[in-house]
Write an enzyme that holds these catalytic residues in place. Structure first.
Site, PDB file in Angstrom:
ATOM      1  N   GLY A  79       7.934  -0.881  -4.243  1.00 12.19           N
ATOM      2  CA  GLY A  79       6.543  -0.449  -4.258  1.00 12.19           C
ATOM      3  C   GLY A  79       5.825  -0.820  -5.542  1.00 12.19           C
ATOM      4  O   GLY A  79       6.251  -1.695  -6.299  1.00 12.19           O
ATOM      5  N   CYS A  80       4.744  -0.089  -5.814  1.00 13.84           N
ATOM      6  CA  CYS A  80       3.777  -0.504  -6.826  1.00 13.84           C
ATOM      7  C   CYS A  80       4.248  -0.391  -8.279  1.00 13.84           C
ATOM      8  O   CYS A  80       3.624  -0.961  -9.160  1.00 13.84           O
ATOM      9  CB  CYS A  80       2.487   0.295  -6.654  1.00 13.84           C
ATOM     10  N   PHE A  81       5.317   0.353  -8.548  1.00 14.41           N
ATOM     11  CA  PHE A  81       5.768   0.449  -9.946  1.00 14.41           C
ATOM     12  C   PHE A  81       6.633  -0.737 -10.358  1.00 14.41           C
ATOM     13  O   PHE A  81       6.930  -0.931 -11.534  1.00 14.41           O
ATOM     14  CB  PHE A  81       6.533   1.762 -10.194  1.00 14.41           C
TER      15      PHE A  81
END
Length: 389
Positions: free
Chosen positions: A163-165
């Site tokens: 995901g986004c991290f």
């Protein structure tokens, strides 16, 4: 006899991990945010949902995004009606797209990074590949190795479903590899394609609609290594310190679940609040050893999960508006490209710093921070040291 300590010393690099090149790529299909609600509700046969379309229009208007790039064209979506329905079984169709497109887009970015680096690709020792778009065996790392013609004994690391991290995660891993393996040159690739998350609108699942308003496709690639070869390799940023933490009381804040209908996206309303509440602690941990407490004195690369996150972080830390300029510019032009976003921002910052005649790659400043935010809620922190231009 050689001791283990001597062997370990010989295996380690002397200097910090350094970003030596950056390349980016996007699909050719550019989508204008202003007209996207019309396209989206038409292609998903949802034009009768007038109130929902008005809500979506407001989401797009508030997103601070002007354009995005998407692999999914009108033609592809018409050929795959199950992808356009809300929660229709469609995983096979989505997988068929992403297992090809994710490594292909990654290759496009990697070729640019390798060209800027200026060294033969045979000198690449490690490959880190990251995507939240689909899963396959052998993975996208294997496919990219074949597409680029890398040596078969390049050491590969495949990161799926982060995901986004994960733009921060790949830097953390690349740092450890480069500093603990003398002479290592790590190719890092993040490639994200929204074909896994695209779906029609739902009155009862508005957080899915948020994702449809924000996400775009893109791939970014870096070459990372310690002890750059003088006259040949040109440092861009040095990575000095990294951390990862799970924000307290944040379970379920951001979730994604792979289902027959593709990757579903779930979001709590207070994600911006959770991020802004925890950012001060992360900054103190990162910058106290450097005696830095004025966060306007450093350069900023923050994952632009959405404008509300950036607004609340700015407010919480009393940041000047220009601190997030590179971040907001990338959000505006490309949307939220998940793990690839912060790497695009690194590229934007070093290019703009040079164009503006500033003294360093970090907007003329010496120290900076890179943040990744994503499922968990997980926060990645990377302390960067800029390089003189």
């Amino acid at each position: 006899m050689v001791s283990v300590a001597e062997i370990r010393k010989a295996q380690r690099a002397e200097g910090p991990a350094t970003i030596l090149a950056i390349g980016t790529a996007n699909p050719p299909n550019r989508v204008e945010q202003a007209t996207y609600p019309d396209f989206y509700f038409k292609i998903t046969n949802s034009e009768h949902k007038v109130e929902l379309k008005e809500k979506f229009q407001r989401m797009c208007d508030k997103s601070m995004i002007k354009s995005r790039y998407m692999y999914l064209t009108e033609e592809i979506l018409k050929e795959n009606p199950s992808v356009c329905e809300y929660m229709a079984p469609s995983l096979d169709a989505r997988q068929d797209m992403v297992v090809v497109e994710v490594p292909r887009l990654g290759k496009e970015a990697a070729v640019k990074a390798i060209k800027e680096w200026g060294q033969p690709k045979s000198k690449i020792t490690h490959l880190i590949f990251c995507t939240t778009s689909g899963v396959d065996m052998p993975g996208a790392d294997y496919q990219l190795t074949k597409l680029l013609g890398l040596r078969p004994y390049v050491k590969r690391y495949m990161m799926y479903q982060q995901g986004c991290f994960a733009g921060g995660t790949v830097l953390r891993l690349a740092k450890d590899l480069a500093e603990n393996n003398k002479g290592a040159r790590v190719l890092v690739v993040c490639s994200e394609v929204t074909a896994v998350t695209f779906r029609g609108p739902s009155d009862t699942h508005l957080d899915s609609l948020v994702g449809q308003a924000l996400f775009g496709d893109g791939a970014a690639a870096l070459i990372v290594g310690s002890d750059p070869v003088p006259e040949i390799e040109k440092p861009i940023f040095e990575m000095v310190w990294t951390a990862q933490t799970i924000a307290p009381d944040s379970e379920g804040a951001i979730d994604g679940h792979l289902r027959e209908a593709g990757l579903t996206f779930h979001l709590l309303k207070d994600v911006p609040g959770i991020v802004s509440k925890n950012i001060d602690k992360a900054l103190v941990e990162a910058f106290q050893p450097l005696n830095i407490s004025d966060y306007n004195s450093i350069f900023w690369i923050a994952h632009p999960g959405g404008p509300a996150i950036l607004d609340q972080v700015e407010q919480k830390l009393s940041l000047k508006p220009e601190k997030m300029k590179a971040t907001r510019d990338v959000l505006s032009e490309y949307g939220n490209m998940s793990s690839a976003c912060v790497l695009f921002i690194l590229d934007e910052m070093r290019k703009k710093s040079a164009q503006d005649g500033l003294k360093t790659t970090g907007e003329g400043l010496e120290w900076g921070v890179l943040f990744g935010f994503g499922p968990g809620l997980t926060i990645e922190t990377v302390v960067l040291h800029s390089v003189a231009i």
